[in-house]
Write a protein that holds these residues in place. Structure first.
Motif: not given
Lengths: 616, 167
Positions: A75-79, A83-97, A99-102, A108-111
């Motif tokens: 799990i990775a949380e972006v704040i 102070g708005n938080s978005t909690i991403y789940t099952k974050v693998d390498k592809a998901k990291v890319a 999250i970083v770009s969007s 733009k937080p992913l949904t």
């Protein structure tokens, strides 16, 4: 630097906020044991590499503890700045890319793959009304702070409670607050923590000791591990407070060797706190000194019992002894000793800062506060939850836990590990607190909750726990050493299909005798799994001995595997996986199992793609 | 208890720093045994005798402690210690089948060491990773959500890597 006064600590905390401009985004990666086992290291490395590659300056990466949603790790949380938080789940390498770009580059937080937990954390500095179902008091910092950074802990009001005690409260004043809060020991029995402290404080002895029991041996419980991995300093601080309140100068953390990450983080925390003058000699410039040592357990369940634990710290066999005298009078090295478990300590600092009234406004009258539960077994949201005491089982399983896996029928929940019992589906609306659980023949224990569905056989579960108790019995008293062995043998006989009604009678009688006569708390509670399953599910026992069937189809001696003629397509898969080659059949023709040779391993059923194999 | 092991080649010199630090500290017997096991991978009888001499604790007492705790071993183990969790969550999620798959793959039972000396299989009480059930721990690493096949693959990979590294 060293902290030498209350003002020093306040100044230092301020400086931590003042130094550098906060980055636009803070990315937290959950790196407790569950997270790491699910690949959090890869996730963290991927973030580091991507952020460095792109030269992003506005991102801070932080490792943190367990957020509780173990089934969604890593799990990775972006704040963001607001102070708005978005909690991403099952974050693998592809998901990291992604999250970083969007999110990090374009705002733009992913949904997708995002959770919004129904959870609120307490803040030591302010009081907010409770709005969410989950309320984190003991776990307040887990998943928020970097467990390897003392600075981060201080930023979240770390060591403020200890300072308040040292500079504003007398030892007796501290004990009174804890007493009035109604805090009860979170490790099992539920004894009043304030009373325990007052017993130790009353003793007139030159040396006293504080022990933190982190020998979390209950199968199914992992909250202590998570607290130690996610927020080790809060335990050190609370132990020092206990030392100040009771007049003890030495602390010991007795922790299982199976928890290497927790041990490592505790060592780091002790070193950092000592360096800053928050532990060790003359804490914060006062004349109060307190040191903490780590003692590694060597693998014995019975060492969770306080007198056995003390023997183990003394380097002896971890066998319990008769009480009284209680450890508060004669404990470690014969000196007055206060033993509390990890979660109990985790509640201390909030109580000191926010007050006893705040604490007992949560939960029920007799069981104030919150409790951490480890949900596991056949439940969707496997993980750690912290809820106010008094929540019903129904809320726990269906709201917090997300229901039963594959929509199957809920049968029972097991609490209290090998000392506890089952709570059946008929009691779904019972509130969960110390006394209601005991009334049902179970106990709170450390808070492990194993959810079982229609496929779990209650006799088999009782047998499983008895096997554990037989293996872990220290052997000192006869009822536990021999009595549990006999209980186990009878259960084995029943699950093998050779039981009689008289065996059921014997189980009840022997169980009661062990309960009355065993030496320590663990021995006295070891028949609970049998007695409670018998109480609520006697019909299942009777089905085993009279009908020779296992209603849950678990006990292999009582079931048979069959191939359904209308579904078998003759693919030969089952025959190929059968380890004893007892399945006959030509390709594209109906297969059949030679029953007397079948070892009932279930491999054929797992392999069959057309669901043609059933067990009865 | 019968102890049958050839314990030639146990270098007692390695034990000296541990004894120098802890022999006279009361209550440190378990710590000494843990450090001894960290050196040799198990508790050689000759080392226990040495500990008895240095600490003044009776050999019978030391043996009593060494056999009480599941962590201590009186026999050498493989390079990789596979601990198969037998906790409740793992039990209801199929740890029995998992343990069987590992036994089949390695050709050893609970408590035994594979012929190549790589793996020792041990069934242990709860590892506290219930959210990952069924789980195993190999040395200090936890592997979770396993099936028989996944577990086989993990030990095959480790064996392969170790053998390649040895070349």
């Amino acid at each position: 630097m060293k902290i030498r006064s209350f003002d020093d600590l306040k100044q230092y905390k301020k400086s931590l906020y003042g130094n550098k401009k906060t980055a636009k985004y803070t990315v937290l990666v959950g790196m407790a044991t569950c997270g790491v086992a699910s690949g959090a290291n890869t996730t963290m490395t991927a973030f580091e590499e991507t952020v460095n590659e792109l030269g992003l300056k506005n991102v801070t990466l932080k490792r943190t503890g367990c957020i509780g949603y173990c089934f969604l790790e890593p799990i990775a949380e972006v704040i963001d700045e607001q102070g708005n938080s978005t909690i991403y789940t099952k974050v693998d390498k592809a998901k990291v890319a992604e999250i970083v770009s969007s999110h990090l580059q374009n705002g733009k937080p992913l949904t997708e793959g995002v959770i919004k937990p129904d959870m609120q954390r307490i803040n030591l500095a302010e009081v907010k009304p409770i709005q969410k179902r989950q309320l984190r008091v003991a776990l307040r910092n887990c998943g928020v702070i970097d467990p390897e950074s003392l600075d981060d802990y201080i930023k979240y009001d770390g060591y403020m409670a200890l300072a308040k005690c040292l500079f504003e409260l007398t030892p007796n004043g501290v004990i009174e607050i804890i007493k009035r809060s109604g805090l009860r020991g979170r490790g099992g029995g539920g004894f009043s923590t304030g009373l325990k402290w007052s017993f130790v404080a009353k003793e007139n002895a030159p040396v006293k000791n504080i022990i933190c029991n982190a020998d979390e041996g209950d199968p199914g419980a992992f909250m202590d591990r998570s607290i130690l991995e996610g927020d080790p300093n809060s335990i050190l601080e609370a132990m020092a407070i206990a030392g100040y309140a009771t007049g003890a100068a030495h602390g010991y953390i007795y922790i299982r060797a199976e928890y290497p990450m927790a041990v490592k983080r505790l060592k780091i925390a002790i070193a950092q706190a000592t360096e800053m003058g928050l532990l060790g000699d003359n804490i914060m410039g006062t004349d109060f000194s307190f040191d903490i040592q780590i003692k590694l357990g060597a693998g014995a369940f019975v060492c969770g019992e306080e007198t056995a634990l003390i023997h183990s710290i003394e380097g002896k066999r971890g066998e319990p002894k008769m009480k009284p005298p209680y450890p508060a009078k004669r404990g470690l090295w014969g000196e007055p000793t206060c033993v509390n478990n990890v979660e109990t300590y985790a509640n201390i600092c909030p109580i000191i800062i926010k007050g006893d009234q705040w604490f007992n406004s949560m939960g029920t009258t007799k069981s104030p506060g919150t409790k951490v539960f480890a949900l596991a077994g056949k439940i969707n949201n496997v993980g750690l939850v912290e809820v106010p005491m008094g929540i019903t089982l129904r809320e726990m399983i269906y709201d917090v836990g997300g229901g039963i896996v594959d929509g199957k029928a809920f049968k029972a929940i097991q609490t209290g590990g090998p000392s506890g019992g089952v709570i059946p589906y008929t009691m779904l609306d019972t509130p969960i607190e110390y006394d209601s659980l005991v009334a049902m023949g179970s106990m709170m224990g450390s808070g492990g909750m194993i959810v079982m569905d229609e496929d779990d056989c209650m006799v088999n579960i009782a047998k499983f726990y008895l096997e554990f108790s037989v293996e872990e019995s220290c052997g000192r008293c006869t009822p536990c050493r021999i009595g549990n062995k006999r209980l186990f043998e009878i259960l084995e006989k029943i699950t093998n299909g050779n039981g009689t009604m008289d065996d059921i009678r014997k189980l009840k009688e022997l169980g009661r005798v062990i309960k009355d006569t065993a030496l320590c708390g663990l021995g006295q509670t070891s028949p609970n799994p049998v007695l409670s399953t018998l109480h609520f599910f006697e019909d299942e026992y009777i089905a085993h001995v009279v009908d020779r069937t296992c209603p849950a189809k678990t006990c292999s001696s009582l079931i048979r595997y069959f191939i359904m003629p209308d579904k078998c397509i003759g693919c030969t898969l089952c025959a190929r996986v059968c380890p004893v080659s007892c399945i006959d059949g030509e390709r594209k023709a109906l297969h059949s199992i030679r029953q007397h040779e079948c070892i009932k391993c279930g491999a054929c059923m797992d392999a069959c793609k057309s669901n043609a194999i059933v067990k009865r | 208890m019968e102890v049958t092991t050839t314990q030639n080649g146990v270098d007692l010199e390695l034990l000296k720093p541990v004894l120098a630090e802890y022999a006279k500290v009361s209550g440190s017997l378990i710590t000494i045994l843990q450090k001894t096991q960290a050196i040799y991978g198990y508790l050689p009888i000759s080392a226990l005798t040495e500990i008895a001499a240095a600490t003044g604790v009776a050999p019978a007492k030391i043996m009593g402690v060494a056999t009480f705790y599941t962590q201590f071993r009186l026999e050498p183990i493989g390079k990789y210690l596979i601990m198969v969790c037998q906790g409740t969550a793992c039990h209801v999620n199929g740890s029995e089948k998992l343990a069987q798959a590992l036994s089949d793959e390695l050709g050893i039972q609970d408590g035994e060491t594979s012929k190549d000396g790589l793996f020792t299989l041990k069934h242990v009480a709860c590892l506290g990773c219930c959210s990952l059930a069924p789980a195993i721990m190999i040395n200090d690493d936890v592997y979770g959500n396993l099936t028989g096949d996944k577990a086989r693959k993990i030990v095959q990979d480790i064996a392969k890597k170790t053998k390649e590294a040895a070349k």
